[in-house]
Motif scaffolding. Structure first.
Motif, PDB file in Angstrom:
ATOM      1  N   ARG A   1       4.003  -0.902  -5.868  1.00  0.00           N
ATOM      2  CA  ARG A   1       3.166   0.091  -4.971  1.00  0.00           C
ATOM      3  C   ARG A   1       1.815   0.493  -5.472  1.00  0.00           C
ATOM      4  O   ARG A   1       1.659   0.783  -6.384  1.00  0.00           O
ATOM      5  CB  ARG A   1       3.961   1.514  -4.471  1.00  0.00           C
ATOM      6  N   ILE A   2       0.636   0.358  -4.405  1.00  0.00           N
ATOM      7  CA  ILE A   2      -0.705   0.684  -4.756  1.00  0.00           C
ATOM      8  C   ILE A   2      -0.945   2.077  -4.040  1.00  0.00           C
ATOM      9  O   ILE A   2      -0.651   2.000  -3.022  1.00  0.00           O
ATOM     10  CB  ILE A   2      -1.484  -0.526  -4.447  1.00  0.00           C
TER      11      ILE A   2
ATOM     12  N   THR B   1      -7.515  -2.556  -8.401  1.00  0.00           N
ATOM     13  CA  THR B   1      -5.990  -2.116  -8.563  1.00  0.00           C
ATOM     14  C   THR B   1      -5.157  -3.248  -7.947  1.00  0.00           C
ATOM     15  O   THR B   1      -4.309  -3.912  -8.725  1.00  0.00           O
ATOM     16  CB  THR B   1      -5.750  -0.975  -7.547  1.00  0.00           C
ATOM     17  N   LEU B   2      -5.739  -4.162  -6.964  1.00  0.00           N
ATOM     18  CA  LEU B   2      -4.761  -5.194  -6.696  1.00  0.00           C
ATOM     19  C   LEU B   2      -5.237  -6.301  -7.500  1.00  0.00           C
ATOM     20  O   LEU B   2      -4.288  -7.012  -7.997  1.00  0.00           O
ATOM     21  CB  LEU B   2      -5.683  -5.805  -5.288  1.00  0.00           C
TER      22      LEU B   2
ATOM     23  N   GLU C   1       0.821  -1.276  -0.163  1.00  0.00           N
ATOM     24  CA  GLU C   1      -0.063  -0.040  -0.072  1.00  0.00           C
ATOM     25  C   GLU C   1       0.847   1.243  -0.112  1.00  0.00           C
ATOM     26  O   GLU C   1       1.894   1.392   0.714  1.00  0.00           O
ATOM     27  CB  GLU C   1      -0.948   0.052   1.169  1.00  0.00           C
ATOM     28  N   GLY C   2       0.750   1.951  -1.018  1.00  0.00           N
ATOM     29  CA  GLY C   2       1.495   3.233  -1.257  1.00  0.00           C
ATOM     30  C   GLY C   2       1.547   4.158   0.023  1.00  0.00           C
ATOM     31  O   GLY C   2       0.978   4.209   1.127  1.00  0.00           O
ATOM     32  N   LEU C   3       2.809   4.844  -0.016  1.00  0.00           N
ATOM     33  CA  LEU C   3       3.055   5.606   1.373  1.00  0.00           C
ATOM     34  C   LEU C   3       2.802   7.068   1.078  1.00  0.00           C
ATOM     35  O   LEU C   3       3.350   7.763   0.222  1.00  0.00           O
ATOM     36  CB  LEU C   3       4.613   5.553   1.571  1.00  0.00           C
ATOM     37  N   PRO C   4       2.189   7.923   2.003  1.00  0.00           N
ATOM     38  CA  PRO C   4       1.734   9.129   1.680  1.00  0.00           C
ATOM     39  C   PRO C   4       2.891  10.274   1.796  1.00  0.00           C
ATOM     40  O   PRO C   4       2.865  11.216   1.148  1.00  0.00           O
ATOM     41  CB  PRO C   4       0.705   9.590   2.515  1.00  0.00           C
ATOM     42  N   ASP C   5       3.949   9.701   2.656  1.00  0.00           N
ATOM     43  CA  ASP C   5       4.880  10.621   2.682  1.00  0.00           C
ATOM     44  C   ASP C   5       6.261  10.472   1.948  1.00  0.00           C
ATOM     45  O   ASP C   5       7.136  10.877   1.695  1.00  0.00           O
ATOM     46  CB  ASP C   5       5.493  10.638   4.103  1.00  0.00           C
ATOM     47  N   GLY C   6       6.160   9.204   1.059  1.00  0.00           N
ATOM     48  CA  GLY C   6       7.143   8.782  -0.147  1.00  0.00           C
ATOM     49  C   GLY C   6       8.216   8.252   0.596  1.00  0.00           C
ATOM     50  O   GLY C   6       9.376   7.895  -0.128  1.00  0.00           O
ATOM     51  N   LYS C   7       8.360   7.864   1.869  1.00  0.00           N
ATOM     52  CA  LYS C   7       9.481   7.255   2.599  1.00  0.00           C
ATOM     53  C   LYS C   7       9.380   5.655   2.359  1.00  0.00           C
ATOM     54  O   LYS C   7       8.215   5.294   2.686  1.00  0.00           O
ATOM     55  CB  LYS C   7       9.569   7.740   3.871  1.00  0.00           C
ATOM     56  N   THR C   8      10.281   4.891   2.323  1.00  0.00           N
ATOM     57  CA  THR C   8      10.425   3.805   2.310  1.00  0.00           C
ATOM     58  C   THR C   8      11.143   3.322   3.559  1.00  0.00           C
ATOM     59  O   THR C   8      12.349   3.841   3.722  1.00  0.00           O
ATOM     60  CB  THR C   8      10.775   3.244   1.137  1.00  0.00           C
TER      61      THR C   8
END
Length: 130
Positions: free
Chosen positions: A67-68, A80-81, A45-52
């Motif tokens: 990333r979704i 999407t999945l 599930e994608g990250l709103p802050d863009g950090k990984t």
């Protein structure tokens, strides 16, 4: 059959770190036994802050990370999945980890993955809940 683990709870970074830790353990055991690393896909599930989370050295070569956008897979209709899984399963990896934020939706997601067409491709393993 592709081994599939659902990962939920904690922050996105915590879920990714838990997946990477599980992969290091699993791939270490596998490579010791056979000298081969298993192909692995992550659907996160994608990250709103863009950090990984930091990817451990040596894992990048065998990982296919998708990333979704943030949002519950089952609540948005699984489209999407579904598209992401269908693309991955054209050339199935040995293992898939699916990381989601909300563990209350695990039963619905597990149910979705246990029905056609995915029941012919995926072998669900115990969930990893943080």
């Amino acid at each position: 059959m592709t081994l599939t683990t659902l990962v939920s709870g904690g922050s996105a970074g915590m879920r990714e770190a838990a997946i990477y830790s599980a992969l290091e353990q699993e791939l270490g055991v596998t490579s010791e036994r056979s000298g081969v690393h298993l192909s692995t896909a992550l659907i996160l599930e994608g990250l709103p802050d863009g950090k990984t989370a930091a990817l451990p050295p040596g894992l990048a070569q065998d990982l296919d990370i998708k990333r979704i956008a943030p949002g519950c897979f089952c609540c948005i209709g699984n489209l999407t999945l579904r598209v992401t899984l269908n693309r991955l399963l054209r050339k199935p990896p040995a293992r898939i980890y699916i990381g989601i934020a909300d563990s209350t939706h695990l039963p619905r997601l597990r149910d979705f993955l246990c029905h056609p067409p995915y029941d012919d491709f995926l072998e669900l393993t115990p969930d990893l809940v943080l």
